[in-house]
Write a protein that holds these residues in place. Sequence first.
Motif, PDB file in Angstrom:
ATOM      1  N   SER A 148      27.498  44.818  35.560  1.00  0.00           N
ATOM      2  CA  SER A 148      28.073  44.526  36.792  1.00  0.00           C
ATOM      3  C   SER A 148      28.259  42.904  36.952  1.00  0.00           C
TER       4      SER A 148
ATOM      5  N   ALA B 213      29.588  46.990  43.944  1.00  0.00           N
ATOM      6  CA  ALA B 213      30.907  47.411  43.933  1.00  0.00           C
ATOM      7  C   ALA B 213      31.767  46.932  45.176  1.00  0.00           C
ATOM      8  N   GLU B 214      31.283  47.218  46.167  1.00  0.00           N
ATOM      9  CA  GLU B 214      31.867  46.768  47.394  1.00  0.00           C
ATOM     10  C   GLU B 214      31.989  45.188  47.446  1.00  0.00           C
TER      11      GLU B 214
ATOM     12  N   LYS C  30      34.449  43.805  44.774  1.00  0.00           N
ATOM     13  CA  LYS C  30      35.869  44.131  44.919  1.00  0.00           C
ATOM     14  C   LYS C  30      36.550  43.181  46.102  1.00  0.00           C
ATOM     15  N   GLU C  31      35.490  42.684  47.218  1.00  0.00           N
ATOM     16  CA  GLU C  31      35.964  41.810  48.228  1.00  0.00           C
ATOM     17  C   GLU C  31      35.770  40.392  47.785  1.00  0.00           C
TER      18      GLU C  31
ATOM     19  N   THR D  15      37.677  46.421  39.122  1.00  0.00           N
ATOM     20  CA  THR D  15      36.650  47.506  38.779  1.00  0.00           C
ATOM     21  C   THR D  15      35.662  47.461  39.472  1.00  0.00           C
ATOM     22  N   GLY D  16      35.449  46.845  40.779  1.00  0.00           N
ATOM     23  CA  GLY D  16      34.351  47.032  41.495  1.00  0.00           C
ATOM     24  C   GLY D  16      32.899  46.189  40.657  1.00  0.00           C
TER      25      GLY D  16
END
Length: 240
Positions: free
Chosen positions: A122, A147-148, A151-152, A161-162
């Motif tokens: 990640s 992931a949140e 994404k932001e 893809t987070g």
Amino acid sequence: MTEALQIGNRTIQATELIPLLASYQMLPQLIRELIIDEAIASVECTLEEITRTQQQFYLERQLKTDADIKAWMAYHGITVNQLESVTIRKLKIEKFKIATWGNKLESYFFQNKAKLDKVIYSLLRTQDIGLVQELYFRLQAKEQSFAELAKEYSQGPEAQTGGLVGPVELQAIHPGMVQLLSSSQPGQVLPPARITEWVVILRLEKLIPAQLDDQMKARLLNELFEAWLQEQQKQIQSHS
């Protein structure tokens, strides 16, 4: 093959072909093929191998009848005497590769395994140092998921893809990131680090060790063959 080619109103003599190949930047390809021909000249194939390979050759090109084969030969300027060598050339190249480098594959694989291993990881990257510190603290406190936040806030394509990237070979990743990922455990969120113009947060998800399976063997054989070919071409060009 005739001594001259008639193309429209132009007749091209055999003596013109080398200068023409050079002007169209096709001479290196000709040299490459001649090097291969010399290398595979002594490679022997069984009758069964020849028959099977020829059948596969015709199948791949959808040559179903004698007329199809004759038309294909005419298009490529190939004589009946050349046909067998053309149809089994690929087979002879594969046999040459195995005979030359087959017994070196295992050691070559282990020499390069560190680059061939794959990772899923990640990634969150930004150019805002203040922001990345705040995001790292949020991750540590488990206020939001990786992931949140990716994404932001992530400023690369991984935002879609987070933050998840891979599986990807280690050799395809920036060396600085490889060093960080190689020294971490799966699930561990690494503190912000500078990689080129970015400040990144990384988390290793999974390490996938490379395996010396048939697909990998074929790939490594190709690598060794291509390296050898390039070296041969360099030697010829340096003496020309």
